[in-house]
Design a protein around this motif. Structure first.
Motif, PDB file in Angstrom:
ATOM      1  N   TYR A 179       0.589   4.412   5.811  1.00 13.74           N
ATOM      2  CA  TYR A 179       1.688   5.106   6.489  1.00 13.74           C
ATOM      3  C   TYR A 179       1.372   5.208   7.977  1.00 13.74           C
ATOM      4  O   TYR A 179       0.252   5.544   8.367  1.00 13.74           O
ATOM      5  CB  TYR A 179       1.872   6.490   5.867  1.00 13.74           C
ATOM      6  CG  TYR A 179       3.015   7.293   6.432  1.00 13.74           C
ATOM      7  CD1 TYR A 179       4.324   6.890   6.238  1.00 13.74           C
ATOM      8  CD2 TYR A 179       2.777   8.464   7.149  1.00 13.74           C
ATOM      9  CE1 TYR A 179       5.387   7.634   6.739  1.00 13.74           C
ATOM     10  CE2 TYR A 179       3.829   9.215   7.655  1.00 13.74           C
ATOM     11  CZ  TYR A 179       5.128   8.793   7.444  1.00 13.74           C
ATOM     12  OH  TYR A 179       6.164   9.539   7.954  1.00 13.74           O
ATOM     13  N   ASP A 213       6.155  12.183  -4.912  1.00 15.29           N
ATOM     14  CA  ASP A 213       6.907  11.250  -4.075  1.00 15.29           C
ATOM     15  C   ASP A 213       7.590  10.232  -4.978  1.00 15.29           C
ATOM     16  O   ASP A 213       7.387  10.243  -6.199  1.00 15.29           O
ATOM     17  CB  ASP A 213       5.978  10.569  -3.063  1.00 15.29           C
ATOM     18  CG  ASP A 213       6.681  10.245  -1.743  1.00 15.29           C
ATOM     19  OD1 ASP A 213       7.904   9.978  -1.774  1.00 15.29           O
ATOM     20  OD2 ASP A 213       6.014  10.252  -0.687  1.00 15.29           O
ATOM     21  N   ASN A 219       8.896   5.594  -0.658  1.00 14.94           N
ATOM     22  CA  ASN A 219       7.585   5.780  -0.056  1.00 14.94           C
ATOM     23  C   ASN A 219       7.228   4.552   0.787  1.00 14.94           C
ATOM     24  O   ASN A 219       7.560   3.424   0.423  1.00 14.94           O
ATOM     25  CB  ASN A 219       6.546   6.001  -1.155  1.00 14.94           C
ATOM     26  CG  ASN A 219       5.144   6.214  -0.625  1.00 14.94           C
ATOM     27  OD1 ASN A 219       4.405   5.263  -0.427  1.00 14.94           O
ATOM     28  ND2 ASN A 219       4.771   7.468  -0.413  1.00 14.94           N
ATOM     29  N   LEU A 279       3.650   4.052  -2.799  1.00 18.01           N
ATOM     30  CA  LEU A 279       2.579   4.923  -3.289  1.00 18.01           C
ATOM     31  C   LEU A 279       1.247   4.188  -3.442  1.00 18.01           C
ATOM     32  O   LEU A 279       0.294   4.758  -3.982  1.00 18.01           O
ATOM     33  CB  LEU A 279       2.955   5.609  -4.612  1.00 18.01           C
ATOM     34  CG  LEU A 279       3.897   6.813  -4.488  1.00 18.01           C
ATOM     35  CD1 LEU A 279       4.321   7.314  -5.863  1.00 18.01           C
ATOM     36  CD2 LEU A 279       3.249   7.943  -3.700  1.00 18.01           C
ATOM     37  N   GLY A 297       6.816  14.468  -0.818  1.00 18.53           N
ATOM     38  CA  GLY A 297       7.090  13.463   0.206  1.00 18.53           C
ATOM     39  C   GLY A 297       5.916  13.280   1.134  1.00 18.53           C
ATOM     40  O   GLY A 297       6.088  13.058   2.331  1.00 18.53           O
ATOM     41  N   ALA A 331       3.772  10.956   1.697  1.00 18.32           N
ATOM     42  CA  ALA A 331       3.380   9.615   2.147  1.00 18.32           C
ATOM     43  C   ALA A 331       2.085   9.167   1.455  1.00 18.32           C
ATOM     44  O   ALA A 331       2.045   9.071   0.233  1.00 18.32           O
ATOM     45  CB  ALA A 331       3.260   9.566   3.657  1.00 18.32           C
TER      46      ALA A 331
END
Length: 259
Positions: A41, A97, A102, A106, A76, A78
Motif C-alpha cells: 500500500y 477488509d 483492497n 489483501l 479498511g 490496507a
C-alpha cells in the motif's frame, strides 16, 4: 518473530514513540514485495496515530486503557500496519477488509502476518457494502480511518459499529465548498456524491461530507463525539481537488454499545 511489548508505556507520547520504532521495523520487513506482481500500500497508514494525538490529549487518560487490554478492530486497514503494531503491543486485533477493494487484494496483510508471525491478528474478508456481520460481538475500539467516503452506505456502517464497538477513531475526507466554488457546504449538514472519476479517478469514492454533515451522521447513528480535529486544507477544501483535500478526525463513544 516480533517482540510483543505489552503494557510498558504510560502516555500517548510513549505510544507514539513505540509507533515510530515500529514504522522503522516495518520498512525492513517490507524490503521485498508482498507477492509476485503485487506492491505494498502506497500511503502512510501509521500517520493517523499522530493526527489523533491532539484528540487524545483532550480525553481522560483512562480511555488509553483500550490500547493496553482491549479488543481492536481495524477496518479498511490496507496492509494492516496499524493492526500489526497494536498486536505487537499485546492486543488482539481483527483486521477487516475486502479483497476486491483492497490495494493488493489483501496480499500485503497476509504477507505481514506471516513475516511477523503475528498470532494475535486475524484477517477477515468482510464487504462493508453488504449487510455485513462483524467477526466478534464486541470491540473496545474500532479504527475506521480514511474509509467512510469509500462506502456506499456510511449510515448503515456506523449504525452497525455503534452496537458492537465502545469507541471509534474515524477519519474521512470533508469539504467546505464544491470544486467550482459555487456552492458553500461548510455550515449545512450535507454530503456530496462524487462522479465515478471525479476524485483520483477512483470509482470507489462516494460520499464527501461537510463537517456539519459528518457530525450529524455520527449523532444519528448512535455516537457521541468526544473530540475532533481537521487537517489539510482547512480554508478552501472541496470534494475532489488534490490540492484542496481536508480530513476530519473524530474520537467517538457509542450510545448503543451492547444493545
Amino acid at each position: 518473530m516480533q517482540t510483543r511489548h505489552h503494557h510498558d508505556w504510560q502516555t500517548y507520547d510513549e505510544l507514539l514513540q513505540k509507533a515510530a520504532q515500529w514504522k522503522q521495523h516495518l520498512q525492513q520487513v517490507k524490503e521485498t514485495p508482498p507477492a509476485p506482481e503485487r506492491t505494498w500500500y502506497a500511503h502512510d497508514i501509521m500517520a493517523s496515530l499522530w493526527h489523533l494525538e491532539s484528540l487524545f490529549r483532550e480525553l481522560p487518560a483512562s480511555i488509553l486503557d483500550v490500547f493496553r487490554e482491549g479488543r481492536i478492530a481495524d477496518i479498511g486497514g490496507a496492509d494492516g500496519d496499524l493492526a500489526f503494531f497494536m498486536e505487537s503491543m499485546g492486543l488482539t486485533v481483527d483486521l477487516i477488509d475486502w479483497p476486491a477493494t483492497n490495494w493488493n487484494g489483501l496480499a500485503g496483510a497476509r504477507a505481514l502476518k506471516d513475516r511477523l508471525d503475528a498470532q494475535g491478528v486475524s484477517i477477515h474478508e468482510v464487504d462493508l457494502d453488504s449487510q455485513f456481520n462483524l467477526p466478534a460481538e464486541q470491540y473496545d475500539m474500532v479504527f475506521l480511518l480514511g474509509i467512510l467516503y469509500h462506502l456506499k452506505n456510511p449510515f448503515y456502517t456506523l449504525e452497525t459499529l455503534a452496537r458492537h464497538c465502545r469507541y471509534c477513531c474515524l477519519s474521512t475526507r470533508i469539504a467546505r465548498r464544491t470544486a467550482d466554488r459555487k456552492v458553500e457546504l461548510e455550515a449545512a449538514p450535507v454530503s456530496y456524491l462524487l462522479d465515478p472519476h471525479e476524485c483520483n479517478n477512483d470509482p470507489t469514492n462516494f460520499w464527501i461530507f461537510s463537517a456539519a454533515g459528518l457530525l450529524r451522521l455520527a449523532d444519528r447513528t448512535g455516537w457521541n463525539v468526544l473530540a475532533d480535529n481537521r487537517v489539510g486544507d482547512t480554508k478552501r477544501s472541496d470534494p475532489s481537488s488534490d490540492d484542496h483535500d481536508e480530513r476530519m478526525f473524530l474520537v467517538l463513544e457509542s450510545r448503543q454499545f451492547g444493545s
